[in-house]
Motif scaffolding. Structure first.
Motif, short mmCIF file in Angstrom:
data_model
loop_
_atom_site.label_atom_id
_atom_site.label_comp_id
_atom_site.label_asym_id
_atom_site.label_seq_id
_atom_site.Cartn_x
_atom_site.Cartn_y
_atom_site.Cartn_z
N LEU A 189 0.83 7.21 6.28
CA LEU A 189 -0.16 8.24 6.61
C LEU A 189 -0.02 8.76 8.04
CD1 LEU A 189 -3.61 7.26 5.10
CD2 LEU A 189 -2.17 9.23 4.56
N PHE A 190 0.24 7.84 8.96
CA PHE A 190 0.23 8.20 10.39
C PHE A 190 1.41 9.08 10.79
CE2 PHE A 190 3.85 6.03 12.14
CZ PHE A 190 4.20 5.19 11.10
N ILE A 241 0.94 1.29 16.33
CA ILE A 241 0.48 2.41 15.49
C ILE A 241 0.31 1.96 14.04
CG2 ILE A 241 1.25 4.61 14.50
CD1 ILE A 241 2.44 5.20 17.35
N PHE A 242 1.20 1.08 13.57
CA PHE A 242 1.06 0.57 12.20
C PHE A 242 -0.30 -0.11 12.02
CE2 PHE A 242 5.93 -0.24 11.91
CZ PHE A 242 6.15 1.11 11.82
N PRO A 283 0.84 -1.21 0.00
CA PRO A 283 0.00 0.00 0.00
C PRO A 283 0.87 1.25 0.00
CG PRO A 283 -0.68 -1.53 1.73
CD PRO A 283 0.63 -2.02 1.20
N VAL A 284 0.48 2.20 -0.80
CA VAL A 284 1.29 3.41 -0.94
C VAL A 284 1.11 4.34 0.27
CG1 VAL A 284 -0.41 4.86 -2.13
CG2 VAL A 284 2.02 5.12 -2.65
N ASN A 285 0.09 4.06 1.07
CA ASN A 285 -0.17 5.00 2.17
C ASN A 285 0.15 4.44 3.55
OD1 ASN A 285 -2.28 3.24 2.00
ND2 ASN A 285 -3.87 4.79 2.00
N PHE A 286 1.20 3.62 3.59
CA PHE A 286 1.63 3.11 4.89
C PHE A 286 2.10 4.24 5.80
CE2 PHE A 286 3.34 0.40 8.04
CZ PHE A 286 2.79 -0.85 7.82
N ASN A 315 -3.02 2.49 11.99
CA ASN A 315 -2.91 3.21 10.71
C ASN A 315 -3.55 2.45 9.56
OD1 ASN A 315 -1.64 5.38 9.03
ND2 ASN A 315 -0.49 3.66 8.17
N MET A 316 -3.49 1.13 9.60
CA MET A 316 -4.03 0.36 8.47
C MET A 316 -5.52 0.07 8.63
SD MET A 316 -2.46 -3.51 8.96
CE MET A 316 -0.79 -2.93 8.74
N ALA A 335 -5.88 0.95 -0.88
CA ALA A 335 -5.36 1.93 0.06
C ALA A 335 -5.95 1.70 1.45
CB ALA A 335 -5.70 3.33 -0.44
N PHE A 336 -5.16 2.01 2.46
CA PHE A 336 -5.69 2.04 3.82
C PHE A 336 -6.74 3.13 3.89
CE2 PHE A 336 -1.20 0.77 5.41
CZ PHE A 336 -1.47 -0.56 5.17
N PRO A 337 -7.63 3.14 4.84
CA PRO A 337 -7.80 2.16 5.93
C PRO A 337 -8.62 0.95 5.51
CG PRO A 337 -9.38 3.93 6.19
CD PRO A 337 -8.55 4.28 4.98
N TYR A 338 -8.47 -0.13 6.30
CA TYR A 338 -9.11 -1.40 5.98
C TYR A 338 -10.31 -1.72 6.88
CZ TYR A 338 -5.12 -2.86 3.03
OH TYR A 338 -4.17 -2.97 2.03
#
Lengths: 318, 318
Positions: A133-134, B153-154, A128-131, B157-158, B66-69
């Protein structure tokens, strides 16, 4: 006399499973169950024919294998520095859903990952390209580790093998501690810089730079804002941190270009600064502080004096 | 008279391509080319049978979205807290290729991700389990943000959508600042705790705890080692930080269980501490330090006094 086998019977007997399962079965053209009068010469009829199992479709997207991915990258690969920088810069402003902090971690990470996805493809296209974001504002605005460095570290983490990974990461953080930011001059200035107080042109960007002496967002940013007389939110923060994304992305890309094209080993080149080395001489990780008069252990590899300025000489306050 | 068709002939005529290409062909059991004398009653022989084209394999691993899931997770999902904690604890010791720092970030991240992969499956099965390798020891041993918090946090974030993500992350960091560690009592004590100085049993673990007042690894760990008289490497560090991985993983899982089963909105519950709120009242992000006598801006949301103990009263040193 047996009824001649119809096509439907054949399929049924063959046990063909259609619709996803494997098709596999012995098609008995004239089996022993059939009347010899109908099929008088078994030799004339075909021998049992197996409908071959369909070969497994090649899975275009296998489950991600464990990092590191450097074995997927050829020796001729090189990050396109100009593209990576420009995309990291604009990525800062493009991070989805971000607030006033925008997306430093997203910018650096997505700028570097996009180049890997274009040039190398799999397995980088599986991520995912948006890892990142946080990571904006030092992790969700907390002021912790600079998100731009985190975004670069994610890329190093997914490429570089164990023995080289940590030295490359700590070198990046020490390079950051000692480098004046911002430096990058974008090909196209983003609209997010509108109304900035300072000037970030080629002629004047040196006047907008500070050295953070820390990889922590709030230390880096607050020192810059305090030194330059600008707030740490708004257009100047965006101009500075978006360009910083490009600076960090360029550093990571340059170091990885050398690593990947060479022997693929990395040795740290940034030693702990002299002052901090003095701290560690009394406060090693192994220190046993079993009485109040003894020095305690330290678990840091960053520049001590930035946050502990009163403890650089001995004796110092506890 | 035609020679009776052998099995090899049959396969050849059917045009079966074996070894990767699609198998598709009409198997002419007794075709018009064959001598009726050999196959006198075409009705008795099977009609042409088509080996069916294999249906396209369902692609089990589409490219990651893309996140979020969170939309992939049902309202009935709940992390299995006991499993997550035990796996996060042992994951600390199991991180591949780690050194004396072991794998706090790997432990927390892999413990939480494994439960999502088991219970939810896709898209969590598409993510590498070792994204957190770099995070040990506060990012490659640098002493920055605690790797266990990064691993948690990872996961946030996802999963969590934008408006809730950052408050949930900053709450986790403030919870960490104010919580005594370590707490977890593993089902099976890992051999990596061998030769620890302190005791981490149910009866004595409270004596091994400290409150860090910081989410930074080196601050958290050095304070603990200094207070308890133990080094910040070796068995005691491992006993403490592996259990801390379980503590952080439990916190993340508990918060996400409530979030996912409820309205899926999150409001921060940990305010900035009173002392730091006082700092920010003079040092807001918007401060314009246009002369030496003015207060500069601050970009931190962490507890100020931990690292800046001489600046909690005014006037204070610059």
């Amino acid at each position: 006399m047996s009824k001649p086998l119809s096509r439907r019977d054949m399929l049924s007997r063959a046990g063909l499973a259609i619709g996803g399962a494997v098709a596999f079965g012995a098609i008995q053209a004239c089996s022993s169950e059939d009347d010899p009068a109908v099929c008088p010469d078994p030799e004339a009829c075909p021998e049992p024919v197996e409908c071959p199992a369909p070969t497994e479709c090649e899975n275009p997207n296998p489950l991600p294998t464990a990092f590191p991915y450097e074995d997927h990258i050829s020796a001729s690969f090189q990050f396109d520095l100009a593209t990576v920088q420009e995309e990291a810069y604009h990525g800062y402003f493009a991070a989805p859903g971000t607030t006033a902090m925008r997306g430093c971690c997203f910018g650096t990470y997505s700028g570097l990952l996009a180049d890997l996805q274009r040039q190398v493809g799999k397995p980088f296209t599986h991520l995912p390209v948006n890892f990142g974001l946080f990571g904006s504002g030092g992790i969700a605005g907390f002021g912790s580790a600079c998100g731009a460095t985190l975004g670069g570290i994610f890329i190093i983490n997914m490429i570089v093998k164990g023995a080289s990974r940590n030295p490359m990461i700590t070198d990046l953080l020490r390079w950051y501690e000692r480098t004046p930011f911002p430096q990058y001059l974008p090909q196209t200035v983003n609209g997010g810089e509108n109304s900035a107080i300072l000037s970030y042109t080629a002629e004047s960007i040196a006047d907008a730079q500070t050295i953070a002496a820390s990889h922590l967002c709030h230390t880096s940013l607050s020192h810059w804002g305090s030194t330059k007389g600008v707030p740490v939110n708004g257009p100047d923060k965006h101009a500075r941190c978006a360009r910083l994304c490009a600076d960090v992305a360029k550093r990571v890309a340059t170091v990885l270009n050398t690593y990947l094209a060479g022997s693929r080993t990395y040795t740290a080149s940034f030693a702990l600064d002299t002052s901090s080395a003095g701290c560690v001489s009394c406060h090693p990780a192994t220190a046993l502080k079993t009485s109040p008069t003894l020095a305690g252990p330290n678990a840091s590899a960053m520049q001590c004096s930035t946050c502990h300025p009163t403890q650089t000489t001995y004796p110092h306050p506890k």
